[in-house]
Design a protein around this motif. Structure first.
Motif, PDB file in Angstrom:
ATOM      1  N   ALA A 107       0.858  -1.186   0.000  1.00 54.51           N
ATOM      2  CA  ALA A 107       0.000   0.000   0.000  1.00 54.51           C
ATOM      3  C   ALA A 107       0.895   1.236   0.000  1.00 54.51           C
ATOM      4  CB  ALA A 107      -0.925   0.004   1.218  1.00 54.51           C
ATOM      5  N   ALA A 133      -3.416   2.686   3.958  1.00 58.23           N
ATOM      6  CA  ALA A 133      -2.098   3.089   3.474  1.00 58.23           C
ATOM      7  C   ALA A 133      -1.019   2.615   4.446  1.00 58.23           C
ATOM      8  CB  ALA A 133      -2.031   4.605   3.312  1.00 58.23           C
ATOM      9  N   ASP A 192       1.135  -0.113  -5.857  1.00 59.18           N
ATOM     10  CA  ASP A 192       0.980  -0.289  -4.416  1.00 59.18           C
ATOM     11  C   ASP A 192       2.157   0.254  -3.617  1.00 59.18           C
ATOM     12  OD1 ASP A 192      -1.426  -1.529  -4.906  1.00 59.18           O
ATOM     13  OD2 ASP A 192      -0.643  -3.566  -4.721  1.00 59.18           O
ATOM     14  N   GLY A 242      -7.130   2.882  -4.614  1.00 54.05           N
ATOM     15  CA  GLY A 242      -7.839   1.728  -4.067  1.00 54.05           C
ATOM     16  C   GLY A 242      -9.090   1.335  -4.807  1.00 54.05           C
TER      17      GLY A 242
END
Length: 245
Positions: A107, A133, A192, A242
Motif C-alpha cells: 500500500a 495506506a 501499491d 484503491g
C-alpha cells in the motif's frame, strides 16, 4: 488558516495525549499501550463504549478512572466534549521506519511536504488509516504526533506508520507528486509501493520535491478553481489507488 505548531502539554516524554473517547477507542483497537485514562463521568463513558465500541467495554471498564474536571484539564487543557482523555505510549520510531521501508510494500505511503496545519495532518492520517495506506510521512517542522494532530486523526496514528523525515530519508518506491501540470490521474494506475507526495497548503510542491518526482500527477478540477483542500486531495488520490483494478 494556519495552525501553527505549539508545544504539547506535559505528557511524559514517550507518551501522547489521546483527547476524547474516539481517540482512545481507536488507539486501543490498534494496539496502543494506554498508561492513563481519565473521565469525569465513568458511567457515561462506559455507556458510550457499550453503544459505539462494545468490543472494548471490558478493556475500558478496567482502564478508566473517574476524575474531577480540574484533574481532567490537567491532562487535557481543552477538554473534549466526551470528557475523556488518556495518555498512550507513542509508537516507537524504529517500528514505524521498519513499516515504511518494508519491501515489498502492498500500500502507498502518503508524503506531506512541510505541512503547517495540524488539523490537516490529522485529517490525512485518518484517511490513510481508513484506506489502509502503509503510512504518512511529513517533512518540515510540524510534529505529526502533536496532540492537535492526534485529535484531528481521532487516535488513528496507531493504525498506520506516522513519522517525520527529511526528503533524503523517504522510503523507497516510485514518487508520484501531485501537481496541476501533471498527467491526469484518471489515465494512471498508481502502484501499491508508490510514494504519493503533496506540497504545502499554500505553495504546493517545492522545486526539490518536484525535481525528485518520477511522475507528476494532476487531479481533475474545474477551470477557475484554484485548488482543493489538502485532505480532499489525499482522499481523491487514495480513492483512485484503491478503486477498481
Amino acid at each position: 488558516m494556519t495552525d501553527s505548531p505549539a508545544p504539547p502539554p506535559p505528557s511524559g516524554g514517550d507518551t501522547v495525549l489521546l483527547d476524547g473517547f474516539h481517540a482512545l477507542k481507536h488507539a486501543l483497537r490498534f494496539g496502543a499501550e494506554v498508561r492513563t485514562a481519565l473521565t469525569t463521568d465513568r458511567a457515561r463513558a462506559l455507556d458510550l463504549a457499550a453503544e459505539l465500541a462494545p468490543d472494548l467495554t471490558a478493556a475500558l471498564d478496567a482502564l478508566l478512572t473517574e476524575a474531577t474536571p480540574e484533574e481532567l484539564r490537567g491532562l487535557a487543557p481543552r477538554a473534549h466534549p466526551t470528557e475523556v482523555a488518556a495518555l498512550a505510549v507513542r509508537t516507537p520510531r524504529p517500528a514505524n521506519l521498519a513499516a515504511l521501508h518494508s519491501r515489498p510494500r502492498t500500500a502507498p505511503v502518503v508524503v506531506l511536504e512541510d505541512p503547517r496545519n495540524l488539523g490537516n495532518i490529522g485529517a490525512v492520517i485518518r484517511l490513510a488509516a481508513g484506506f489502509g495506506a502503509t503510512g504518512v510521512v511529513t517533512t518540515g517542522t510540524a510534529d505529526p504526533w502533536h496532540p492537535n494532530a492526534v485529535r484531528g486523526a481521532a487516535g488513528l496514528h496507531y493504525a498506520t506508520a506516522v513519522e517525520r523525515l527529511d526528503l533524503d530519508g523517504l522510503p523507497p518506491g516510485p514518487l508520484y507528486a501531485l501537481d496541476p501540470e501533471g498527467e491526469d490521474i484518471r489515465a494512471l494506475t498508481l502502484p501499491d509501493d508508490a510514494l504519493l507526495a503533496f506540497g504545502t497548503e499554500r505553495h504546493g510542491l517545492s522545486t526539490e520535491l518536484r525535481t525528485r518526482a518520477d511522475h507528476l500527477v494532476a487531479l481533475p478540477m474545474r477551470p477557475q478553481v484554484s485548488s482543493y483542500n489538502l485532505a480532499t486531495s489525499v482522499a481523491m488520490t487514495l480513492f483512485h489507488w484503491g478503486g477498481p483494478r
